[in-house]
Design an enzyme around this catalytic site. Structure first.
Site, PDB file in Angstrom:
ATOM      1  N   ASN A  87     -35.256 -50.933   5.091  1.00  0.00           N
ATOM      2  CA  ASN A  87     -36.520 -50.351   5.530  1.00  0.00           C
ATOM      3  C   ASN A  87     -37.633 -51.386   5.346  1.00  0.00           C
ATOM      4  O   ASN A  87     -38.012 -51.690   4.217  1.00  0.00           O
ATOM      5  CB  ASN A  87     -36.804 -49.085   4.711  1.00  0.00           C
ATOM      6  N   HIS A 129     -37.810 -45.145  13.294  1.00  0.00           N
ATOM      7  CA  HIS A 129     -38.079 -45.868  12.047  1.00  0.00           C
ATOM      8  C   HIS A 129     -36.777 -45.985  11.254  1.00  0.00           C
ATOM      9  O   HIS A 129     -36.011 -45.023  11.165  1.00  0.00           O
ATOM     10  CB  HIS A 129     -39.134 -45.099  11.241  1.00  0.00           C
ATOM     11  N   CYS A 157     -45.154 -45.964   6.428  1.00  0.00           N
ATOM     12  CA  CYS A 157     -44.122 -46.306   7.405  1.00  0.00           C
ATOM     13  C   CYS A 157     -44.496 -45.917   8.842  1.00  0.00           C
ATOM     14  O   CYS A 157     -43.800 -46.288   9.781  1.00  0.00           O
ATOM     15  CB  CYS A 157     -42.794 -45.661   7.024  1.00  0.00           C
TER      16      CYS A 157
HETATM   17  O1  UT7 Z   1     -39.683 -44.854   5.000  1.00  0.00           O
HETATM   18  C1  UT7 Z   1     -39.954 -43.516   4.815  1.00  0.00           C
HETATM   19  C2  UT7 Z   1     -39.809 -43.051   3.444  1.00  0.00           C
HETATM   20  N1  UT7 Z   1     -38.535 -43.135   2.811  1.00  0.00           N
HETATM   21  C3  UT7 Z   1     -37.456 -42.424   3.212  1.00  0.00           C
HETATM   22  O2  UT7 Z   1     -37.395 -41.867   4.257  1.00  0.00           O
HETATM   23  C4  UT7 Z   1     -36.320 -42.352   2.245  1.00  0.00           C
HETATM   24  C5  UT7 Z   1     -35.816 -40.933   2.144  1.00  0.00           C
HETATM   25  N2  UT7 Z   1     -34.790 -40.731   1.138  1.00  0.00           N
HETATM   26  C6  UT7 Z   1     -33.579 -41.298   1.203  1.00  0.00           C
HETATM   27  O3  UT7 Z   1     -33.272 -42.084   2.078  1.00  0.00           O
HETATM   28  C7  UT7 Z   1     -32.538 -40.843   0.186  1.00  0.00           C
HETATM   29  O4  UT7 Z   1     -33.024 -39.726  -0.502  1.00  0.00           O
HETATM   30  C8  UT7 Z   1     -32.137 -41.941  -0.836  1.00  0.00           C
HETATM   31  C9  UT7 Z   1     -31.347 -43.040  -0.137  1.00  0.00           C
HETATM   32  C10 UT7 Z   1     -33.355 -42.518  -1.513  1.00  0.00           C
HETATM   33  C11 UT7 Z   1     -31.228 -41.332  -1.901  1.00  0.00           C
HETATM   34  O5  UT7 Z   1     -30.091 -40.722  -1.297  1.00  0.00           O
HETATM   35  P1  UT7 Z   1     -29.693 -39.232  -1.637  1.00  0.00           P
HETATM   36  O6  UT7 Z   1     -28.468 -38.951  -0.901  1.00  0.00           O
HETATM   37  O7  UT7 Z   1     -30.887 -38.344  -1.378  1.00  0.00           O
HETATM   38  O8  UT7 Z   1     -29.370 -39.331  -3.173  1.00  0.00           O
HETATM   39  P2  UT7 Z   1     -29.957 -38.455  -4.370  1.00  0.00           P
HETATM   40  O9  UT7 Z   1     -31.297 -38.965  -4.766  1.00  0.00           O
HETATM   41  O10 UT7 Z   1     -29.810 -37.006  -4.045  1.00  0.00           O
HETATM   42  O11 UT7 Z   1     -28.918 -38.827  -5.489  1.00  0.00           O
HETATM   43  C12 UT7 Z   1     -27.536 -38.445  -5.407  1.00  0.00           C
HETATM   44  C13 UT7 Z   1     -26.806 -39.069  -6.582  1.00  0.00           C
HETATM   45  C14 UT7 Z   1     -27.525 -38.848  -7.922  1.00  0.00           C
HETATM   46  O12 UT7 Z   1     -26.531 -38.710  -8.913  1.00  0.00           O
HETATM   47  P3  UT7 Z   1     -26.109 -37.237  -9.461  1.00  0.00           P
HETATM   48  O13 UT7 Z   1     -27.377 -36.653 -10.001  1.00  0.00           O
HETATM   49  O14 UT7 Z   1     -25.605 -36.510  -8.246  1.00  0.00           O
HETATM   50  O15 UT7 Z   1     -25.092 -37.543 -10.467  1.00  0.00           O
HETATM   51  C15 UT7 Z   1     -28.270 -40.129  -8.134  1.00  0.00           C
HETATM   52  O16 UT7 Z   1     -28.524 -40.400  -9.476  1.00  0.00           O
HETATM   53  O17 UT7 Z   1     -26.728 -40.482  -6.401  1.00  0.00           O
HETATM   54  C16 UT7 Z   1     -27.324 -41.142  -7.540  1.00  0.00           C
HETATM   55  N3  UT7 Z   1     -27.987 -42.350  -7.050  1.00  0.00           N
HETATM   56  C17 UT7 Z   1     -27.378 -43.526  -6.896  1.00  0.00           C
HETATM   57  N4  UT7 Z   1     -26.109 -43.908  -7.130  1.00  0.00           N
HETATM   58  C18 UT7 Z   1     -25.791 -45.193  -6.866  1.00  0.00           C
HETATM   59  C19 UT7 Z   1     -29.286 -42.478  -6.661  1.00  0.00           C
HETATM   60  N5  UT7 Z   1     -29.508 -43.746  -6.266  1.00  0.00           N
HETATM   61  C20 UT7 Z   1     -28.354 -44.407  -6.420  1.00  0.00           C
HETATM   62  C21 UT7 Z   1     -27.956 -45.735  -6.169  1.00  0.00           C
HETATM   63  N6  UT7 Z   1     -26.661 -46.084  -6.402  1.00  0.00           N
HETATM   64  N7  UT7 Z   1     -28.799 -46.673  -5.687  1.00  0.00           N
END
Ligand code: UT7
Length: 330
Positions: A286, A256, A116
């Site tokens: 993204n 970004h 990225c």
């Molecule tokens: O381009 C450069 C590289 N990429 C990035 O910069 C991305 C960086 N990361 C992120 O943007 C975020 O970490 C994500 C958008 C990928 C995920 O968001 P988050 O707030 O960090 O969610 P999480 O992975 O901590 O998950 C929270 C909860 C989990 O459930 P439990 O364990 O709390 O019950 C996940 O299973 O949300 C759940 N979850 C979802 N729920 C609905 C994870 N993905 C999804 C989804 N829809 N798509």
């Protein structure tokens, strides 16, 4: 001696017509519009659907847009850099194909990949060629067909990425406009957290890698999120400090577009009001190397000569950085 700086003098863009909405994703994986919007800020993204077309198609279209707006003769272009993490194919340079297709027959060309951060590093590279005094027209294209590496059964990644491309022309400037300073960093210990595991030299393609779905991008979202927030904010803060810039001096932050919350955290560390922050993540998601040039296209009509823009990015590798830039035209 007159100092030559590298200014952007034209921009162009392309996004595919097909719109993949959050609603559509709800029927593909267990997710919902409310979660996606609140956790990422993304409402929809564009996907290149036509079989046989790849990143070069996006890059060519973006360049055609730039050429149509400027009446640039492609034969005047001396260098074409395609910043991309999704080249058309291994070994054969995507940039070489793009240069031929746009009619840049007098140019040399190469691909530049740092996930990225590719476009940010491409800005630094393009600027060096211009500042040397040897090159007068360098075309930098940020293009990615992210959908080519997405597993549409993996809700941790398929909601985030989209396809698109933006092109910018770098030319010499003698009024001090263009790229002023840069702070660029990498940390290779982070590569386990965001990667396509197979298809490269370490883990070459096999029936097993395909069956194990290792040709798709995977990320440990929380880890990447944490590093993205701290490093993008740190780099932006450092570039301000180093150049004695206060928040009042900054006209725009061009960050970004990976996650609205990462963008907000960076702006907050810079103490910057959100109306100074370029954002289009809601429309495109993204797009990896294309996020920064797509922002420039979407905000072009609001940019004024002399505006101070801080570009910031974070990506796989890990790779990140910030660039202090002065806009060169109205
Ligand atoms: O381009 C450069 C590289 N990429 C990035 O910069 C991305 C960086 N990361 C992120 O943007 C975020 O970490 C994500 C958008 C990928 C995920 O968001 P988050 O707030 O960090 O969610 P999480 O992975 O901590 O998950 C929270 C909860 C989990 O459930 P439990 O364990 O709390 O019950 C996940 O299973 O949300 C759940 N979850 C979802 N729920 C609905 C994870 N993905 C999804 C989804 N829809 N798509």
């Amino acid at each position: 001696m007159i100092k030559i700086t590298a200014a952007i003098t034209a921009v162009g863009k392309y996004v595919p017509e097909h719109v993949l909405t959050n609603k559509m994703l709800e029927s593909m994986v267990e997710t919902n519009d409310e979660w996606i919007v609140s956790r990422t800020g993304i409402k929809e993204r564009r996907i290149l659907k036509e079989p046989g077309k790849g990143t070069s198609f996006l890059a060519i279209k973006a360049t055609e847009d730039l050429i149509a707006k400027t009446k640039l003769d492609p034969k005047e272009i001396e260098l074409v850099i395609v910043a991309t993490a999704t080249p058309d194919m291994q070994a054969a340079s995507t940039a070489a194909f793009v240069a031929s297709q746009i009619g840049a027959t007098e140019a040399f060309s190469f691909d530049l990949d740092s996930a990225c951060s590719s476009f940010l590093y491409g800005m630094s590279t393009a600027a060096r060629y211009i500042e040397s005094g040897k090159y007068k027209k360098v075309l930098l294209i940020g293009a990615d067909m992210c959908s080519s590496m997405i597993d549409y059964t993996d809700r941790a990644t398929c909601i985030i990425f989209g396809d698109g491309a933006g092109a910018v022309l770098f030319e010499p400037n003698t009024d001090g406009l263009g790229l002023q300073d840069e702070y660029l960093r990498t940390d290779g210990t982070g590569r386990e957290f965001l990667k396509v595991a197979a298809g490269g030299s370490i883990n070459r393609p096999s029936i097993e890698t395909v069956n194990n779905r290792q040709h798709f991008i995977r990320q440990e979202g929380r880890v990447v999120f944490k590093f993205a927030v701290s490093n993008m904010a740190d780099a932006s803060e450092k570039i301000l400090e180093r150049n004695n810039l206060s928040k009042e001096d900054v006209t725009w932050l061009a960050p970004h577009q990976a996650n609205k919350r990462i963008i907000e955290a960076t702006a907050s560390r810079m103490d910057l009001e959100m109306n100074k922050v370029m954002m289009n993540i809601h429309k495109y998601g993204n797009t990896t190397s294309a996020t920064l040039p797509l922002l420039l296209n979407d905000y072009e009509s609001q940019l004024k000569k002399g505006d101070t823009i801080i570009f910031a990015a974070f990506g796989g590798g890990f790779s990140w950085g910030a660039i202090y830039f002065k806009w060169a035209y109205n």
